[in-house]
Design a protein around this motif. Structure first.
Motif, short mmCIF file in Angstrom:
data_model
loop_
_atom_site.label_atom_id
_atom_site.label_comp_id
_atom_site.label_asym_id
_atom_site.label_seq_id
_atom_site.Cartn_x
_atom_site.Cartn_y
_atom_site.Cartn_z
N PRO A 44 41.70 43.48 40.23
CA PRO A 44 42.77 42.67 40.83
C PRO A 44 43.78 43.49 41.63
O PRO A 44 44.15 43.09 42.74
CB PRO A 44 43.42 42.00 39.62
N TRP A 97 45.50 32.43 45.24
CA TRP A 97 45.87 32.03 43.89
C TRP A 97 45.02 30.84 43.44
O TRP A 97 45.11 29.75 44.03
CB TRP A 97 47.35 31.67 43.82
N LEU A 151 40.25 35.23 38.73
CA LEU A 151 41.17 35.85 39.67
C LEU A 151 40.44 36.78 40.63
O LEU A 151 40.69 36.77 41.85
CB LEU A 151 42.25 36.64 38.93
#
Length: 430
Positions: A44, A97, A151
């Motif tokens: 991430p 997101w 994510l």
């Protein structure tokens, strides 16, 4: 969003649509002009940094390295991530997101299990506690919880789409583990990933877990295990509440997850001292009973528990983010105890600050000096606070539980102090 919260938002004014028009002209004369940038690690933090750099350093050449093959499906990785509101805002700005897969945190409930101070002044439970709600902070959510895969998958897809549009500037080096990295006297970084390439700046975002890492400048083994998994909650349990319970053996946390097949779930982080850890020998029913006994009544009955995985815990941190033309972010810079849940959030703030500095400073070296100076207060405040909390669970000082309980009670009774804590939790130290 309140005016105060807006002022603390994650660089909203600096990376707004209005500021994008100036990015190209600033980059031409600044540190990002013709910059050859290597990002090592496509987790991430690394993916977010690569996307930020691709968008706001329009003249930079960016190569993203990762050992895993590009075709590997990462979306099913079930590891749990807790993101602060500032991190969510940054990812929203990048249009990555995954709101549909995230459970907003509407309230954080921190309390201490007996033995502790008890008083009717502490509320219905009689125990010291701190409750921080999104509504009292003037925001929709304090943060959110989702799986690692949910994510990383949209971050990776966004990077691949950007690289497909600019194949002469953005390079994907997946399936190529970096086996060597060294800096030369000319101010370049040589990276060996099967073939040797040279870069003006390398950002290392490959972290891993404490047990697998080489020891950094500041290292401490907490002699604690974290048992992680999921539990099923009763249907009547309030949605969106994160519980942190301080017990004599270590912190116990439940982080709200999206409902699954109509069942309310939470991610479990259950810390135990290694010398007294008997979790492996317990049945699922026994584990549920022990956990239930340690949680506050507000959680309600636990109905089920998944298989648990065990991870040794420790502090492993570099003294500085910058070493020559190499920058470390996220777990590559500091691996922390999960008690504060700030590891990834620190990494994203590192990424944001680095790209912002490269965009605005006149040279790479000036940008790196700026990053080191700017990130130090937030970084060290988080490291020191997390380390002190983690160590406190192995101290057997008389009166320590009472002192910790008094601290929780004082926080709840002092709204301005509680608001400062909430702002740090959401946005870091600014």
């Amino acid at each position: 969003m309140s005016e105060s919260t807006a002022r603390h938002a994650f660089g909203a004014s600096r990376f707004s649509s209005a500021s994008r028009a100036e990015a190209s002209s600033q980059a031409t004369a600044g540190a990002s002009s013709s910059l050859r940038l290597a990002v090592v690690g496509a987790g991430p933090a690394g993916l977010a940094l690569a996307l930020l750099a691709a968008r706001y350093l329009p003249l930079a050449q960016i190569s993203l390295f990762d050992a895993r093959p590009l075709e590997r499906d990462v979306s099913k990785d079930p590891r749990t991530l807790a993101l602060s509101l500032g991190s969510i805002q940054l990812l929203q700005r990048l249009k990555v997101w995954p709101a549909a897969h995230a459970q907003p945190i509407r309230e954080v409930h921190v309390s201490q299990a007996p033995p502790t101070l008890r008083s009717p002044w502490f509320g219905a439970s009689g125990e010291p506690e701190v409750r921080i709600s999104a509504s009292e902070q003037g925001v929709d959510q304090l943060g959110a919880v989702l799986s690692y895969g949910q994510l990383v998958a949209p971050l990776q897809a966004a990077w691949q789409a950007a690289a497909a549009l600019e194949p002469a500037r953005l390079f994907t080096r997946f399936g190529q583990p970096v086996t060597g990295m060294k800096q030369d006297t000319a101010g370049e970084v040589e990276i060996d990933a099967g073939i040797v390439e040279r870069f003006d700046l390398a950002i290392v975002a490959e972290g891993g877990v404490f047990a697998e890492q080489a020891r950094k400048a500041l290292s401490h083994d907490y002699r604690q295990n974290a048992w992680v998994g999921t539990v099923t909650l009763s249907p009547g349990t309030p949605a969106g509440v994160a519980y942190e319970r301080f017990t004599r053996r270590g912190p116990l946390a439940l982080l709200p997850l999206p409902d699954q097949d109509g069942r309310r779930r939470a991610a479990l982080v259950w810390c135990q001292p290694q010398d007294e850890d008997e979790v492996a020998s317990l049945s699922d029913a026994q584990r549920l009973m022990v956990i239930q006994h340690q949680l506050p009544d507000a959680v309600g009955p636990l109905l089920d528990i998944s298989a648990l995985k065990c991870f040794p815990l420790g502090l492993n941190a570099e003294r500085t983010l910058v070493e020559g033309r190499c920058v470390r972010i996220g777990n590559a810079a500091q691996t922390l105890h999960p008690v504060a849940g700030q590891g990834l959030n620190l990494g994203l703030r590192d990424a944001f600050s680095l790209v912002e500095a490269l965009r605005r400073q006149a040279s790479v070296d000036a940008a790196l000096r700026r990053v080191e100076f700017q990130r130090a207060p937030d970084r060290w405040a988080t490291i020191v606070t997390t380390d002190a909390l983690a160590r406190s669970f192995v101290w057997r000082w008389p009166g320590l539980p009472a002192a910790r309980g008094m601290g929780l009670a004082a926080l709840q009774a002092l709204p301005p102090v509680k608001r400062m804590l909430a702002q740090q939790m959401m946005f870091g130290r600014r």
